[in-house]
Design a protein around this motif. Structure first.
Motif, PDB file in Angstrom:
ATOM      1  N   ALA A  49       0.836  -1.204   0.000  1.00 43.66           N
ATOM      2  CA  ALA A  49       0.000   0.000   0.000  1.00 43.66           C
ATOM      3  C   ALA A  49       0.869   1.252   0.000  1.00 43.66           C
ATOM      4  N   TRP A  50       1.996   1.181   0.659  1.00 40.97           N
ATOM      5  CA  TRP A  50       2.929   2.306   0.671  1.00 40.97           C
ATOM      6  C   TRP A  50       3.443   2.602  -0.736  1.00 40.97           C
ATOM      7  N   VAL A  51       3.839   1.578  -1.469  1.00 41.51           N
ATOM      8  CA  VAL A  51       4.374   1.779  -2.825  1.00 41.51           C
ATOM      9  C   VAL A  51       3.329   2.459  -3.712  1.00 41.51           C
ATOM     10  N   VAL A  52       2.116   1.963  -3.690  1.00 46.30           N
ATOM     11  CA  VAL A  52       1.048   2.527  -4.518  1.00 46.30           C
ATOM     12  C   VAL A  52       0.757   3.973  -4.117  1.00 46.30           C
ATOM     13  N   SER A  53       0.694   4.231  -2.826  1.00 44.02           N
ATOM     14  CA  SER A  53       0.372   5.586  -2.384  1.00 44.02           C
ATOM     15  C   SER A  53       1.513   6.573  -2.640  1.00 44.02           C
ATOM     16  N   VAL A  54       2.754   6.113  -2.630  1.00 43.07           N
ATOM     17  CA  VAL A  54       3.888   6.996  -2.944  1.00 43.07           C
ATOM     18  C   VAL A  54       3.824   7.440  -4.406  1.00 43.07           C
ATOM     19  N   LEU A  55       3.503   6.533  -5.293  1.00 42.14           N
ATOM     20  CA  LEU A  55       3.372   6.894  -6.705  1.00 42.14           C
ATOM     21  C   LEU A  55       2.284   7.946  -6.904  1.00 42.14           C
ATOM     22  N   PHE A  56       1.147   7.723  -6.278  1.00 44.43           N
ATOM     23  CA  PHE A  56       0.045   8.685  -6.355  1.00 44.43           C
ATOM     24  C   PHE A  56       0.465  10.022  -5.741  1.00 44.43           C
ATOM     25  N   ALA A  57       1.096   9.979  -4.569  1.00 43.73           N
ATOM     26  CA  ALA A  57       1.487  11.205  -3.857  1.00 43.73           C
ATOM     27  C   ALA A  57       2.483  12.041  -4.650  1.00 43.73           C
ATOM     28  N   TYR A  58       3.440  11.406  -5.313  1.00 46.28           N
ATOM     29  CA  TYR A  58       4.422  12.178  -6.070  1.00 46.28           C
ATOM     30  C   TYR A  58       3.738  13.031  -7.128  1.00 46.28           C
ATOM     31  N   VAL A  59       2.850  12.425  -7.881  1.00 44.22           N
ATOM     32  CA  VAL A  59       2.189  13.145  -8.965  1.00 44.22           C
ATOM     33  C   VAL A  59       1.358  14.311  -8.432  1.00 44.22           C
ATOM     34  N   VAL A  60       0.510  14.053  -7.438  1.00 44.17           N
ATOM     35  CA  VAL A  60      -0.363  15.130  -6.953  1.00 44.17           C
ATOM     36  C   VAL A  60       0.400  16.199  -6.185  1.00 44.17           C
ATOM     37  N   ASN A  61       1.430  15.820  -5.440  1.00 44.06           N
ATOM     38  CA  ASN A  61       2.226  16.813  -4.733  1.00 44.06           C
ATOM     39  C   ASN A  61       2.989  17.696  -5.704  1.00 44.06           C
ATOM     40  N   LYS A  62       3.595  17.095  -6.693  1.00 42.74           N
ATOM     41  CA  LYS A  62       4.374  17.851  -7.676  1.00 42.74           C
ATOM     42  C   LYS A  62       3.498  18.862  -8.410  1.00 42.74           C
ATOM     43  N   ILE A  63       2.381  18.394  -8.924  1.00 42.18           N
ATOM     44  CA  ILE A  63       1.559  19.236  -9.793  1.00 42.18           C
ATOM     45  C   ILE A  63       0.613  20.150  -9.013  1.00 42.18           C
ATOM     46  N   PHE A  64      -0.143  19.599  -8.092  1.00 40.80           N
ATOM     47  CA  PHE A  64      -1.227  20.352  -7.472  1.00 40.80           C
ATOM     48  C   PHE A  64      -0.856  21.063  -6.179  1.00 40.80           C
ATOM     49  N   VAL A  65      -0.013  20.459  -5.359  1.00 48.01           N
ATOM     50  CA  VAL A  65       0.286  21.054  -4.055  1.00 48.01           C
ATOM     51  C   VAL A  65       1.419  22.058  -4.151  1.00 48.01           C
ATOM     52  N   GLU A  79      14.532  15.605  -8.041  1.00 48.69           N
ATOM     53  CA  GLU A  79      13.265  15.690  -7.311  1.00 48.69           C
ATOM     54  C   GLU A  79      12.699  14.302  -7.020  1.00 48.69           C
ATOM     55  N   VAL A  80      12.728  13.426  -8.007  1.00 47.69           N
ATOM     56  CA  VAL A  80      12.202  12.065  -7.826  1.00 47.69           C
ATOM     57  C   VAL A  80      13.031  11.305  -6.789  1.00 47.69           C
ATOM     58  N   ILE A  81      14.341  11.450  -6.854  1.00 50.66           N
ATOM     59  CA  ILE A  81      15.211  10.770  -5.886  1.00 50.66           C
ATOM     60  C   ILE A  81      14.948  11.302  -4.472  1.00 50.66           C
ATOM     61  N   SER A  82      14.851  12.612  -4.330  1.00 48.60           N
ATOM     62  CA  SER A  82      14.569  13.207  -3.017  1.00 48.60           C
ATOM     63  C   SER A  82      13.217  12.747  -2.482  1.00 48.60           C
ATOM     64  N   PHE A  83      12.207  12.781  -3.350  1.00 53.10           N
ATOM     65  CA  PHE A  83      10.866  12.374  -2.947  1.00 53.10           C
ATOM     66  C   PHE A  83      10.863  10.921  -2.487  1.00 53.10           C
ATOM     67  N   THR A  84      11.478  10.064  -3.297  1.00 57.62           N
ATOM     68  CA  THR A  84      11.518   8.639  -2.976  1.00 57.62           C
ATOM     69  C   THR A  84      12.280   8.376  -1.683  1.00 57.62           C
ATOM     70  N   ALA A  85      13.417   9.049  -1.504  1.00 61.07           N
ATOM     71  CA  ALA A  85      14.213   8.860  -0.279  1.00 61.07           C
ATOM     72  C   ALA A  85      13.420   9.271   0.959  1.00 61.07           C
ATOM     73  N   CYS A  86      12.752  10.403   0.879  1.00 63.58           N
ATOM     74  CA  CYS A  86      11.956  10.848   2.033  1.00 63.58           C
ATOM     75  C   CYS A  86      10.782   9.914   2.287  1.00 63.58           C
ATOM     76  N   ARG A  87      10.168   9.406   1.229  1.00 61.60           N
ATOM     77  CA  ARG A  87       9.063   8.468   1.402  1.00 61.60           C
ATOM     78  C   ARG A  87       9.550   7.118   1.916  1.00 61.60           C
ATOM     79  N   VAL A  88      10.776   6.740   1.596  1.00 62.24           N
ATOM     80  CA  VAL A  88      11.348   5.523   2.176  1.00 62.24           C
ATOM     81  C   VAL A  88      11.456   5.698   3.688  1.00 62.24           C
ATOM     82  N   VAL A  89      11.945   6.860   4.113  1.00 56.61           N
ATOM     83  CA  VAL A  89      12.053   7.140   5.550  1.00 56.61           C
ATOM     84  C   VAL A  89      10.684   7.057   6.207  1.00 56.61           C
TER      85      VAL A  89
END
Length: 141
Positions: A49-65, A79-89
């Motif tokens: 569930a984390w993997v799926v939600s991270v993919l969704f979160a990246y797109v909406v955070n980047k564009i809309f938020v 940006e993708v590396i930073s986002f992924t690293a923080c979401r791994v944490v």
């Protein structure tokens, strides 16, 4: 002082982050719930569930938020590396908190999921604001 804090909390960015945070959390919960209902262990369901939600979160955070429209390859990769690293944490934090609450404290899986989700949403906003989508004129703390 309180007015200044209130204005910060009622900004477009914070409100949209909360809206998309709720949607990301719903994506996470629906995916988690459907996996658990099929008999998959809560730990595996949490990770998937984390993997799926991270993919969704990246797109909406980047564009809309955070309205990060820079699509230059080097910038996008950073940006993708930073986002992924923080979401791994925050993903590890989520998994550890779920194990502590469910396995060690014998709390219900869904109650634990709600409490952990609140912590993860707050942590992810801080990570996104300070490290991932910060404007070039902003300095990290």
């Amino acid at each position: 002082m309180l007015k200044k804090i209130w204005r910060k909390l009622m900004s477009r960015e914070v409100i949209s982050y909360l809206i998309f945070g709720v949607l990301t959390t719903l994506v996470n919960w629906v995916f988690y719930g459907s996996m658990v209902k099929t008999g998959i262990d809560y730990r595996i369901a949490t990770a998937a569930a984390w993997v799926v939600s991270v993919l969704f979160a990246y797109v909406v955070n980047k564009i809309f938020v955070f309205q990060s429209y820079n699509m230059h390859l080097g910038y996008l990769i950073k940006e993708v590396i930073s986002f992924t690293a923080c979401r791994v944490v925050s993903g590890v934090m989520e998994l550890v908190l779920m194990v502590i609450m469910v396995s060690w404290l014998n709390m219900g899986e869904y109650v634990s999921k709600v409490l952990v989700s609140v912590v993860v949403v707050v942590a992810n906003y801080v990570f996104s604001k300070l490290f991932i989508f910060r404007k070039s004129e902003e300095k990290p703390l």
